[in-house]
Design a protein around this motif. Sequence first.
Motif, PDB file in Angstrom:
ATOM      1  N   ARG A 107      55.243  53.359  44.242  1.00 59.12           N
ATOM      2  CA  ARG A 107      54.791  52.920  42.917  1.00 59.12           C
ATOM      3  C   ARG A 107      53.396  52.285  43.013  1.00 59.12           C
ATOM      4  NH1 ARG A 107      58.521  53.508  39.131  1.00 59.12           N
ATOM      5  NH2 ARG A 107      60.712  53.708  39.761  1.00 59.12           N
ATOM      6  N   HIS A 108      52.604  52.522  41.982  1.00 60.71           N
ATOM      7  CA  HIS A 108      51.235  51.997  41.924  1.00 60.71           C
ATOM      8  C   HIS A 108      51.092  51.150  40.662  1.00 60.71           C
ATOM      9  CE1 HIS A 108      50.156  54.885  45.079  1.00 60.71           C
ATOM     10  NE2 HIS A 108      50.866  55.772  44.384  1.00 60.71           N
ATOM     11  N   ALA A 109      51.071  49.837  40.859  1.00 58.69           N
ATOM     12  CA  ALA A 109      50.939  48.925  39.713  1.00 58.69           C
ATOM     13  C   ALA A 109      49.728  48.014  39.834  1.00 58.69           C
ATOM     14  CB  ALA A 109      52.200  48.070  39.580  1.00 58.69           C
ATOM     15  N   TYR A 110      49.026  48.099  40.982  1.00 58.13           N
ATOM     16  CA  TYR A 110      47.917  47.175  41.217  1.00 58.13           C
ATOM     17  C   TYR A 110      46.782  47.340  40.214  1.00 58.13           C
ATOM     18  CZ  TYR A 110      45.757  51.273  43.307  1.00 58.13           C
ATOM     19  OH  TYR A 110      45.241  52.521  43.500  1.00 58.13           O
ATOM     20  N   TYR A 111      46.582  48.572  39.712  1.00 59.50           N
ATOM     21  CA  TYR A 111      45.429  48.822  38.836  1.00 59.50           C
ATOM     22  C   TYR A 111      45.485  48.002  37.550  1.00 59.50           C
ATOM     23  CZ  TYR A 111      48.864  52.126  36.881  1.00 59.50           C
ATOM     24  OH  TYR A 111      49.997  52.701  36.364  1.00 59.50           O
ATOM     25  N   GLN A 112      46.681  47.550  37.173  1.00 61.43           N
ATOM     26  CA  GLN A 112      46.798  46.695  35.992  1.00 61.43           C
ATOM     27  C   GLN A 112      46.206  45.309  36.243  1.00 61.43           C
ATOM     28  OE1 GLN A 112      50.995  46.562  35.360  1.00 61.43           O
ATOM     29  NE2 GLN A 112      51.218  48.762  34.988  1.00 61.43           N
ATOM     30  N   TRP A 113      46.202  44.888  37.510  1.00 66.56           N
ATOM     31  CA  TRP A 113      45.820  43.518  37.860  1.00 66.56           C
ATOM     32  C   TRP A 113      44.449  43.403  38.505  1.00 66.56           C
ATOM     33  CZ3 TRP A 113      48.857  39.662  36.161  1.00 66.56           C
ATOM     34  CH2 TRP A 113      50.158  39.998  35.781  1.00 66.56           C
ATOM     35  N   VAL A 114      43.787  44.523  38.774  1.00 67.47           N
ATOM     36  CA  VAL A 114      42.520  44.488  39.511  1.00 67.47           C
ATOM     37  C   VAL A 114      41.490  43.541  38.889  1.00 67.47           C
ATOM     38  CG1 VAL A 114      40.482  45.863  40.116  1.00 67.47           C
ATOM     39  CG2 VAL A 114      42.762  46.705  40.656  1.00 67.47           C
ATOM     40  N   PRO A 115      41.181  43.609  37.582  1.00 69.68           N
ATOM     41  CA  PRO A 115      40.163  42.696  37.034  1.00 69.68           C
ATOM     42  C   PRO A 115      40.551  41.225  37.146  1.00 69.68           C
ATOM     43  CG  PRO A 115      41.270  43.898  35.272  1.00 69.68           C
ATOM     44  CD  PRO A 115      41.692  44.538  36.549  1.00 69.68           C
ATOM     45  N   PHE A 116      41.840  40.924  36.992  1.00 69.75           N
ATOM     46  CA  PHE A 116      42.276  39.525  37.096  1.00 69.75           C
ATOM     47  C   PHE A 116      42.147  39.006  38.532  1.00 69.75           C
ATOM     48  CE2 PHE A 116      44.718  41.529  33.658  1.00 69.75           C
ATOM     49  CZ  PHE A 116      44.350  40.723  32.588  1.00 69.75           C
ATOM     50  N   VAL A 117      42.517  39.862  39.482  1.00 68.18           N
ATOM     51  CA  VAL A 117      42.434  39.464  40.894  1.00 68.18           C
ATOM     52  C   VAL A 117      40.984  39.287  41.317  1.00 68.18           C
ATOM     53  CG1 VAL A 117      42.879  40.223  43.257  1.00 68.18           C
ATOM     54  CG2 VAL A 117      44.649  40.481  41.510  1.00 68.18           C
ATOM     55  N   LEU A 118      40.115  40.210  40.921  1.00 66.22           N
ATOM     56  CA  LEU A 118      38.700  40.103  41.290  1.00 66.22           C
ATOM     57  C   LEU A 118      38.068  38.842  40.709  1.00 66.22           C
ATOM     58  CD1 LEU A 118      37.528  43.816  40.835  1.00 66.22           C
ATOM     59  CD2 LEU A 118      37.884  42.587  42.983  1.00 66.22           C
ATOM     60  N   PHE A 119      38.399  38.525  39.465  1.00 64.47           N
ATOM     61  CA  PHE A 119      37.834  37.323  38.844  1.00 64.47           C
ATOM     62  C   PHE A 119      38.358  36.062  39.522  1.00 64.47           C
ATOM     63  CE2 PHE A 119      37.819  33.956  35.589  1.00 64.47           C
ATOM     64  CZ  PHE A 119      36.461  33.945  35.280  1.00 64.47           C
ATOM     65  N   ALA A 120      39.652  36.042  39.853  1.00 71.65           N
ATOM     66  CA  ALA A 120      40.219  34.878  40.541  1.00 71.65           C
ATOM     67  C   ALA A 120      39.573  34.696  41.913  1.00 71.65           C
ATOM     68  CB  ALA A 120      41.730  35.040  40.676  1.00 71.65           C
ATOM     69  N   GLN A 121      39.293  35.793  42.608  1.00 73.37           N
ATOM     70  CA  GLN A 121      38.639  35.704  43.916  1.00 73.37           C
ATOM     71  C   GLN A 121      37.208  35.176  43.779  1.00 73.37           C
ATOM     72  OE1 GLN A 121      39.423  39.820  45.202  1.00 73.37           O
ATOM     73  NE2 GLN A 121      40.641  38.972  46.876  1.00 73.37           N
ATOM     74  N   ALA A 122      36.516  35.586  42.717  1.00 74.02           N
ATOM     75  CA  ALA A 122      35.162  35.065  42.480  1.00 74.02           C
ATOM     76  C   ALA A 122      35.189  33.547  42.306  1.00 74.02           C
ATOM     77  CB  ALA A 122      34.555  35.735  41.241  1.00 74.02           C
ATOM     78  N   ILE A 123      36.156  33.042  41.563  1.00 79.26           N
ATOM     79  CA  ILE A 123      36.289  31.592  41.374  1.00 79.26           C
ATOM     80  C   ILE A 123      36.565  30.900  42.699  1.00 79.26           C
ATOM     81  CG2 ILE A 123      37.622  29.781  40.237  1.00 79.26           C
ATOM     82  CD1 ILE A 123      35.790  31.370  38.374  1.00 79.26           C
ATOM     83  N   CYS A 124      37.420  31.506  43.521  1.00 76.54           N
ATOM     84  CA  CYS A 124      37.751  30.911  44.824  1.00 76.54           C
ATOM     85  C   CYS A 124      36.518  30.785  45.715  1.00 76.54           C
ATOM     86  CB  CYS A 124      38.825  31.738  45.519  1.00 76.54           C
ATOM     87  SG  CYS A 124      40.470  31.624  44.762  1.00 76.54           S
ATOM     88  N   PHE A 125      35.612  31.761  45.658  1.00 73.40           N
ATOM     89  CA  PHE A 125      34.399  31.687  46.469  1.00 73.40           C
ATOM     90  C   PHE A 125      33.450  30.603  45.970  1.00 73.40           C
ATOM     91  CE2 PHE A 125      35.543  35.858  48.185  1.00 73.40           C
ATOM     92  CZ  PHE A 125      35.129  35.719  49.493  1.00 73.40           C
ATOM     93  N   TYR A 126      33.571  30.209  44.724  1.00 75.01           N
ATOM     94  CA  TYR A 126      32.664  29.186  44.170  1.00 75.01           C
ATOM     95  C   TYR A 126      33.187  27.764  44.388  1.00 75.01           C
ATOM     96  CZ  TYR A 126      29.090  27.338  41.048  1.00 75.01           C
ATOM     97  OH  TYR A 126      28.026  26.665  40.547  1.00 75.01           O
ATOM     98  N   ILE A 127      34.487  27.610  44.606  1.00 77.74           N
ATOM     99  CA  ILE A 127      35.096  26.276  44.701  1.00 77.74           C
ATOM    100  C   ILE A 127      34.485  25.416  45.813  1.00 77.74           C
ATOM    101  CG2 ILE A 127      37.239  25.071  45.296  1.00 77.74           C
ATOM    102  CD1 ILE A 127      38.744  27.089  43.598  1.00 77.74           C
ATOM    103  N   PRO A 128      34.303  25.920  47.062  1.00 76.35           N
ATOM    104  CA  PRO A 128      33.690  25.067  48.096  1.00 76.35           C
ATOM    105  C   PRO A 128      32.313  24.537  47.709  1.00 76.35           C
ATOM    106  CG  PRO A 128      34.710  26.986  49.095  1.00 76.35           C
ATOM    107  CD  PRO A 128      34.733  27.215  47.609  1.00 76.35           C
ATOM    108  N   HIS A 129      31.509  25.372  47.054  1.00 71.83           N
ATOM    109  CA  HIS A 129      30.185  24.927  46.607  1.00 71.83           C
ATOM    110  C   HIS A 129      30.305  23.836  45.546  1.00 71.83           C
ATOM    111  CE1 HIS A 129      26.092  24.919  45.134  1.00 71.83           C
ATOM    112  NE2 HIS A 129      26.512  25.249  43.937  1.00 71.83           N
ATOM    113  N   ALA A 130      31.249  24.006  44.621  1.00 70.65           N
ATOM    114  CA  ALA A 130      31.435  22.995  43.575  1.00 70.65           C
ATOM    115  C   ALA A 130      31.845  21.651  44.192  1.00 70.65           C
ATOM    116  CB  ALA A 130      32.489  23.463  42.574  1.00 70.65           C
ATOM    117  N   LEU A 131      32.707  21.692  45.201  1.00 67.75           N
ATOM    118  CA  LEU A 131      33.117  20.452  45.873  1.00 67.75           C
ATOM    119  C   LEU A 131      31.935  19.798  46.581  1.00 67.75           C
ATOM    120  CD1 LEU A 131      36.561  21.472  47.441  1.00 67.75           C
ATOM    121  CD2 LEU A 131      36.169  19.864  45.563  1.00 67.75           C
ATOM    122  N   TRP A 132      31.162  20.602  47.316  1.00 66.21           N
ATOM    123  CA  TRP A 132      30.024  20.054  48.059  1.00 66.21           C
ATOM    124  C   TRP A 132      28.965  19.496  47.098  1.00 66.21           C
ATOM    125  CZ3 TRP A 132      27.939  17.470  51.473  1.00 66.21           C
ATOM    126  CH2 TRP A 132      26.588  17.557  51.806  1.00 66.21           C
TER     127      TRP A 132
END
Length: 426
Positions: A107-132
């Motif tokens: 079964r292939h269901a990931y394509y429904q979540w791709v934009p949400f996952v990519l956006f969440a990953q972008a936020i995760c990469f910014y968090i260390p900078h925001a803390l610093w």
Amino acid sequence: MLKTFSSISQYIKIDIHRVIIDNFVFKLHYRLSFVILLAATLLITSRQYIGEHIQCISDAVVAPVINTFCFFTPTFTVVGNGTAPNKSLLSQQGIRPYDRETDTIKRHAYYQWVPFVLFAQAICFYIPHALWKKWEGGRIKALVFGLRMVGLAKYLKGKSLDVDNLNLPSIGFVEQRVRDIRRTMIDRMRLNQSWGAHLVFCETLNLCNLLLQIYWTNSFLGNQFISLGPKVLRERWVDKVDILDIVFPKMTKCTFFKYGSGGSLQEHDTLCVMALNIMNEKIYTILWFWYAVLLCLTILGLIWRVLTLFMYKNLFFSKWSLYWAKPGRLDDKELSAVIEKCNFSNWMFLFFLRSNLSEFMFKKIIYHLASEFPDPSDDNIINANWARKREHDDDDGITSYPKLDTIDAPLLHQRPTAATGGAQAV
């Protein structure tokens, strides 16, 4: 296309006036990785480049209905007994008749979540900078404010000069700023012990976040992401079914049930064209190679940080490091006198000052600090000096001074103005 990505253009602008508070590897995480993931999110959600995300073929079901149903419900492919040796032997991988009892489907269901996952990953990469950025507190920016063009100060006699967006400070302004920076460094010598620790923590957090994103992406794609890059290089350019056709199938199957005119349940075996996977395969292939490069650079960056942690007292290492931050010569005796009295946080503070200041300005600061830095062997010499001064003034009936622990760096609350060359309260 340019209009689509205009919302992220602010993150890729090169600002020569931007104050440096981190290193090149840190920027790759919160700027370039953040921009790549945001651009991928916008690309996936834009229909103008790939049309409809999914198009399904059905003789008995209205097209919009079957398209919507198959997009919301995971589609599937039939798992074969082996990989076909040649692409010409089959139309699409996983598309063939199947038996519910004996055949295995994927079964292939990931394509429904791709934009949400990519956006969440972008936020995760910014968090260390925001803390610093929060922990750094704007100290470096406050100290180097208005000191970009000090090399021309000797040509201005008594007044500063504003040219467009540039400020050319006078020599009097420069001297006042040197005194302010010297006073701030000395006053904060016992108060910024955690400054360097916070920087090391955020740089380590960058590595942990990167490893987490690789693990997360691998799980999201059915444990196929880790080996994606090498398999693409090995299989993509030969006439065989490659990894991208397996992980991102271009055609899938979808089963739709509905009741017929006589009330019996009818099964419709539908074939779907996954236009969205054309973009997905390219995005995740690029991400694999980017994560690989970023992981290597992040590890090298942490090795560099360990070297600075253990070797910052070494004169040759400090000279080389400060030259790498910004080329320029420094007096060996003055620099040695300063770094001998520095802890790691103080040394990192000097490193970022050097990254933002010219050789002319930084040499003046080192000259003044060489003779006025407190001795670290005295555990609280600055507060002790304040205490002695307070006791002396109390005997004379003068209002006592506050303890140093209640005093912040003066430039965090004051900024000099070009007109006065002094300090003005914000």
